[in-house]
Scaffold this active site. Structure first.
Site, PDB file in Angstrom:
ATOM      1  N   HIS A 127     -22.125  46.461 -72.219  1.00 17.92           N
ATOM      2  CA  HIS A 127     -20.964  45.963 -71.479  1.00 17.92           C
ATOM      3  C   HIS A 127     -20.867  46.528 -70.069  1.00 17.92           C
ATOM      4  O   HIS A 127     -19.843  46.394 -69.397  1.00 17.92           O
ATOM      5  CB  HIS A 127     -19.701  46.311 -72.288  1.00 17.92           C
ATOM      6  N   LYS A 129     -21.211  46.877 -66.101  1.00 13.19           N
ATOM      7  CA  LYS A 129     -21.209  45.991 -64.929  1.00 13.19           C
ATOM      8  C   LYS A 129     -21.407  46.896 -63.740  1.00 13.19           C
ATOM      9  O   LYS A 129     -20.445  47.423 -63.187  1.00 13.19           O
ATOM     10  CB  LYS A 129     -19.895  45.236 -64.781  1.00 13.19           C
ATOM     11  N   ASP A 134     -29.886  50.616 -52.988  1.00 15.14           N
ATOM     12  CA  ASP A 134     -30.630  51.545 -52.123  1.00 15.14           C
ATOM     13  C   ASP A 134     -30.440  53.004 -52.497  1.00 15.14           C
ATOM     14  O   ASP A 134     -30.611  53.902 -51.666  1.00 15.14           O
ATOM     15  CB  ASP A 134     -30.257  51.323 -50.649  1.00 15.14           C
TER      16      ASP A 134
END
Length: 186
Positions: A127, A129, A134
């Protein structure tokens, strides 16, 4: 009481989804001060535009962990990043192997773009996100990479720039989840 058949199904399901125990989850305790931070709330708070802009600004690497990925503009930004030589790598939940409304699966779409994909199927739901850009910038929050997150859901999105210490913690987690995942092969 569950019947014998139901009990067997429950035990079998639990055996199929075991957290990866090859490594312990990484942890971090950081003190951040004077950090360039953008916090966006949705619906219609501009999360998609912020994510696309951040991806378009990436020059070297993008590590992504995603659940419920359906946003075409974010797909396009990741494809542009890959085409300009940015090293893009993605970990997806097993649900992103399924076709969505007649479209190829999320994993298939990334593979078509030549972006390496891993499927994190050793947990019930992957789950996370997260975007690490960079090795210094982090985007995270409840915001799924989806149209619904941008336009219909109550979500939050946090973008922290120039936080290499925090990024290292997220990279350690990304590596741990990748080690627990299986490489997607179309």
């Amino acid at each position: 009481l569950a019947s014998a058949g139901q009990a067997h199904e429950t035990v079998q399901h639990a055996a199929e989804v075991q957290p990866c125990v090859a490594h312990h989850p990484p942890t971090a305790h950081l003190q951040l001060s004077k950090v360039d931070t953008t916090l966006i709330f949705s619906p219609q708070g501009g999360g998609e535009a912020l994510i696309v802009q951040a991806i378009d600004a990436a020059r070297h690497s993008i590590l992504m962990q995603a659940y419920s990925f359906t946003d075409g503009h974010i797909f396009a930004a990741l494809e542009r990043a890959e085409q300009r030589g940015v090293d893009v790598n993605v970990i997806l939940d097993k649900s992103d192997l399924e076709r969505y409304r007649g479209w190829p699966s999320v994993a298939e779409r990334f593979a078509t773009m030549h972006i390496p994909v891993w499927i994190d199927d050793t947990v019930e739901t992957a789950h996370n996100k997260v975007l690490v850009l960079d090795g210094t910038d982090v985007i995270t929050g409840s915001y799924n990479f989806s149209y619904a997150a941008d336009q219909r859901n109550a979500e939050n999105l946090l973008y922290l720039q120039q936080v290499p210490e925090l990024a290292r913690a997220y990279i350690a987690d990304w590596n741990w989840r990748r080690d627990c995942s299986r490489k997607y092969v179309p």
